[in-house]
Design a protein around this motif. Structure first.
Motif, PDB file in Angstrom:
ATOM      1  N   MET A 258       0.748  -1.116  -0.134  1.00 59.04           N
ATOM      2  CA  MET A 258       0.058  -0.066  -0.213  1.00 59.04           C
ATOM      3  C   MET A 258       0.910   1.250  -0.268  1.00 59.04           C
ATOM      4  O   MET A 258       0.358   2.291  -0.415  1.00 59.04           O
ATOM      5  N   ILE A 259       1.820   1.112   0.464  1.00 56.52           N
ATOM      6  CA  ILE A 259       3.129   2.232   0.531  1.00 56.52           C
ATOM      7  C   ILE A 259       4.313   1.859   0.068  1.00 56.52           C
ATOM      8  O   ILE A 259       4.385   0.710  -0.272  1.00 56.52           O
ATOM      9  N   ASP A 260       5.238   3.113  -0.335  1.00 60.11           N
ATOM     10  CA  ASP A 260       6.516   2.504  -1.152  1.00 60.11           C
ATOM     11  C   ASP A 260       7.613   2.355   0.021  1.00 60.11           C
ATOM     12  O   ASP A 260       8.439   1.606  -0.520  1.00 60.11           O
ATOM     13  N   MET A 261       7.611   3.159   0.881  1.00 57.13           N
ATOM     14  CA  MET A 261       8.786   2.689   1.985  1.00 57.13           C
ATOM     15  C   MET A 261       8.352   3.359   3.430  1.00 57.13           C
ATOM     16  O   MET A 261       7.308   4.091   3.442  1.00 57.13           O
ATOM     17  N   VAL A 262       9.003   2.891   4.478  1.00 61.17           N
ATOM     18  CA  VAL A 262       8.998   3.491   5.672  1.00 61.17           C
ATOM     19  C   VAL A 262      10.350   4.095   5.914  1.00 61.17           C
ATOM     20  O   VAL A 262      11.363   3.438   6.050  1.00 61.17           O
ATOM     21  N   VAL A 263      10.282   5.183   6.090  1.00 59.02           N
ATOM     22  CA  VAL A 263      11.611   6.077   6.477  1.00 59.02           C
ATOM     23  C   VAL A 263      11.492   6.785   8.002  1.00 59.02           C
ATOM     24  O   VAL A 263      10.566   7.397   8.171  1.00 59.02           O
ATOM     25  N   PRO A 264      12.846   6.490   8.693  1.00 58.89           N
ATOM     26  CA  PRO A 264      12.940   7.071  10.135  1.00 58.89           C
ATOM     27  C   PRO A 264      12.882   8.658   9.770  1.00 58.89           C
ATOM     28  O   PRO A 264      13.218   9.270   8.714  1.00 58.89           O
ATOM     29  N   ARG A 265      12.363   9.524  10.730  1.00 61.06           N
ATOM     30  CA  ARG A 265      12.238  11.003  10.483  1.00 61.06           C
ATOM     31  C   ARG A 265      13.423  11.544  10.377  1.00 61.06           C
ATOM     32  O   ARG A 265      13.630  12.437   9.521  1.00 61.06           O
ATOM     33  N   GLN A 266      14.756  11.199  10.958  1.00 63.74           N
ATOM     34  CA  GLN A 266      15.965  11.596  10.871  1.00 63.74           C
ATOM     35  C   GLN A 266      16.590  11.637   9.485  1.00 63.74           C
ATOM     36  O   GLN A 266      17.349  12.326   8.759  1.00 63.74           O
ATOM     37  N   GLU A 267      15.952  10.858   8.734  1.00 68.16           N
ATOM     38  CA  GLU A 267      16.394  10.306   7.152  1.00 68.16           C
ATOM     39  C   GLU A 267      15.341  10.988   6.223  1.00 68.16           C
ATOM     40  O   GLU A 267      15.643  10.721   4.937  1.00 68.16           O
ATOM     41  N   MET A 268      14.186  11.565   6.710  1.00 69.95           N
ATOM     42  CA  MET A 268      13.110  11.939   5.690  1.00 69.95           C
ATOM     43  C   MET A 268      13.540  13.123   4.935  1.00 69.95           C
ATOM     44  O   MET A 268      13.153  12.863   3.731  1.00 69.95           O
ATOM     45  N   LYS A 269      14.157  13.789   5.283  1.00 71.75           N
ATOM     46  CA  LYS A 269      14.535  15.163   4.421  1.00 71.75           C
ATOM     47  C   LYS A 269      15.441  14.695   3.389  1.00 71.75           C
ATOM     48  O   LYS A 269      15.146  15.215   2.062  1.00 71.75           O
ATOM     49  N   ASP A 270      16.652  14.037   3.561  1.00 72.43           N
ATOM     50  CA  ASP A 270      17.446  13.609   2.481  1.00 72.43           C
ATOM     51  C   ASP A 270      16.797  12.631   1.535  1.00 72.43           C
ATOM     52  O   ASP A 270      17.041  12.716   0.364  1.00 72.43           O
ATOM     53  N   THR A 271      15.749  11.790   2.028  1.00 71.16           N
ATOM     54  CA  THR A 271      15.150  10.686   1.061  1.00 71.16           C
ATOM     55  C   THR A 271      14.241  11.525   0.221  1.00 71.16           C
ATOM     56  O   THR A 271      14.244  11.293  -1.209  1.00 71.16           O
ATOM     57  N   ILE A 272      13.496  12.427   0.573  1.00 68.68           N
ATOM     58  CA  ILE A 272      12.663  13.238  -0.184  1.00 68.68           C
ATOM     59  C   ILE A 272      13.332  14.019  -1.240  1.00 68.68           C
ATOM     60  O   ILE A 272      12.885  14.003  -2.442  1.00 68.68           O
ATOM     61  N   ALA A 273      14.411  14.586  -0.864  1.00 70.56           N
ATOM     62  CA  ALA A 273      15.208  15.444  -1.775  1.00 70.56           C
ATOM     63  C   ALA A 273      15.767  14.435  -2.790  1.00 70.56           C
ATOM     64  O   ALA A 273      15.707  15.036  -3.972  1.00 70.56           O
ATOM     65  N   ARG A 274      16.262  13.170  -2.386  1.00 74.22           N
ATOM     66  CA  ARG A 274      16.760  12.282  -3.414  1.00 74.22           C
ATOM     67  C   ARG A 274      15.608  11.830  -4.280  1.00 74.22           C
ATOM     68  O   ARG A 274      15.865  11.710  -5.677  1.00 74.22           O
ATOM     69  N   VAL A 275      14.604  11.438  -3.850  1.00 66.21           N
ATOM     70  CA  VAL A 275      13.331  11.197  -4.875  1.00 66.21           C
ATOM     71  C   VAL A 275      12.771  12.296  -5.801  1.00 66.21           C
ATOM     72  O   VAL A 275      12.800  11.923  -6.837  1.00 66.21           O
ATOM     73  N   CYS A 276      13.001  13.374  -5.135  1.00 69.99           N
ATOM     74  CA  CYS A 276      12.334  14.528  -6.094  1.00 69.99           C
ATOM     75  C   CYS A 276      13.282  14.718  -6.969  1.00 69.99           C
ATOM     76  O   CYS A 276      13.059  14.995  -8.139  1.00 69.99           O
ATOM     77  N   GLY A 277      14.512  14.557  -6.741  1.00 75.31           N
ATOM     78  CA  GLY A 277      15.690  14.967  -7.554  1.00 75.31           C
ATOM     79  C   GLY A 277      15.498  13.957  -8.858  1.00 75.31           C
ATOM     80  O   GLY A 277      15.835  14.302  -9.935  1.00 75.31           O
ATOM     81  N   ILE A 278      15.483  12.583  -8.707  1.00 76.56           N
ATOM     82  CA  ILE A 278      15.349  11.473  -9.527  1.00 76.56           C
ATOM     83  C   ILE A 278      14.040  11.799 -10.281  1.00 76.56           C
ATOM     84  O   ILE A 278      14.249  11.840 -11.771  1.00 76.56           O
TER      85      ILE A 278
END
Length: 318
Positions: A258-278
């Motif tokens: 139902m969802i794509d990934m579970v990400v800890p809050r400390q890693e959220m910013k970098d993960t979103i920036a990386r996904v949006c960049g792709i």
């Protein structure tokens, strides 16, 4: 003797006075019962250090931690009618809103802003669960739609941090109308070729989960977040079955696609920036992963160790 009455006696009385200690200095972990000092918790983004339990994070603090240096510009949204249905149950709807504003210091249940995230321009909206349960009303719908339109205008990704109990019942059908209206906003982002990232926090339920919360290009959830439409008890009474203990948790939804990934809050910013960049077809630095050893290489390593030890070689031959 005046100095005794004016200086000595007041100091003696102060020694016997009960010192007032501010409340909420220590926060208790719901899972382990661990007590954490509030400043340590805030420094760790409201995540209990030992257990990793994600507490609810204030909406404005989330914006500050998400944007680079905490610098962001609010997106203005149109004003709406305060009480269109003149609703009243145990108290007037206008009185409920006044109480919510006085307790939280906020005007509504969502904050929309623009800024840079790891150097990339983004538009983000954060729902505030402390304000009437983050419920979806006309003002919230207008603010989210205004943010999406601003993202289309400035050609930025739109990130939605969801935390809501559902539609605001005091506004009736006018609240439910915000579900298709925000869906139109999501479609505008898709037609413009802009990423729409949804971050599901605890809790995400009701009409919000039935609309814009489940229409993202990428769905990211925080660990342990409760995500669903109807409540657990309602579903159990309807299907007449006992549901799993982890039902409607982020991990359960991840296991069931139902969802794509579970990400800890400390890693959220970098993960979103990386996904949006792709998704925006920009150069991004991908995380380095250690390549697993090939089975052939592992066999050769074992053979070398056996050859070094005569006793092990004899055992291998027998």
């Amino acid at each position: 003797m005046n100095w005794i009455n004016s200086i000595v006696r007041p100091k003696i009385r102060d020694l016997w006075k009960k010192r007032e200690v501010p409340e909420n200095l220590w926060i208790k972990c719901p899972e382990t019962g661990e007590m954490v000092f509030h400043r340590d918790l805030e420094a760790n983004l409201w995540v209990i250090p030992n257990s990793g339990h994600h507490m609810r994070m204030p909406a404005r603090k989330r914006l500050d931690s998400f944007f680079d240096g905490g610098n962001h510009t609010p997106v203005e949204s149109p004003e709406v009618q305060a009480d269109p249905l003149k609703f009243r149950d145990s108290k007037r709807y206008t009185d409920r809103m006044k109480d919510a504003r006085s307790k939280t210091g906020e005007n509504e249940a969502v904050h929309v802003a623009q800024g840079n995230v790891n150097g990339m321009a983004m538009t983000a909206a954060v729902q505030d669960f402390t304000f009437v349960g983050g419920s979806l009303g006309m003002a919230v719908g207008e603010a989210i739609l205004a943010g999406m339109m601003k993202a289309v205008e400035d050609k930025t990704p739109f990130v939605m941090f969801v935390a809501s109990g559902g539609a605001r019942m005091q506004e009736g059908i006018l609240s439910l109308m915000q579900m298709p209206r925000t869906t139109v906003g999501v479609q505008m982002l898709r037609e413009a070729g802009l990423p729409y990232i949804v971050v599901l926090t605890n809790p995400t339920t009701g009409g919000v989960s039935a609309s814009y919360a489940m229409l993202g290009d990428i769905h990211i959830a925080e660990p342990g977040a409760q995500i669903g439409f109807a409540g657990r008890r309602v579903i159990e009474q309807t299907v007449r079955e006992k549901l799993p203990e982890d039902f409607q948790t982020a991990e359960y939804l991840l296991d069931h696609g139902m969802i794509d990934m579970v990400v800890p809050r400390q890693e959220m910013k970098d993960t979103i920036a990386r996904v949006c960049g792709i998704l925006m077809k920009r150069e991004v630095e991908l995380p380095r992963l250690e390549a697993p050893k090939e089975p052939k290489q592992e066999t050769e390593d074992k053979a070398e160790k056996t050859a070094e030890d005569p006793a092990k070689e004899a055992e291998a031959s027998t």
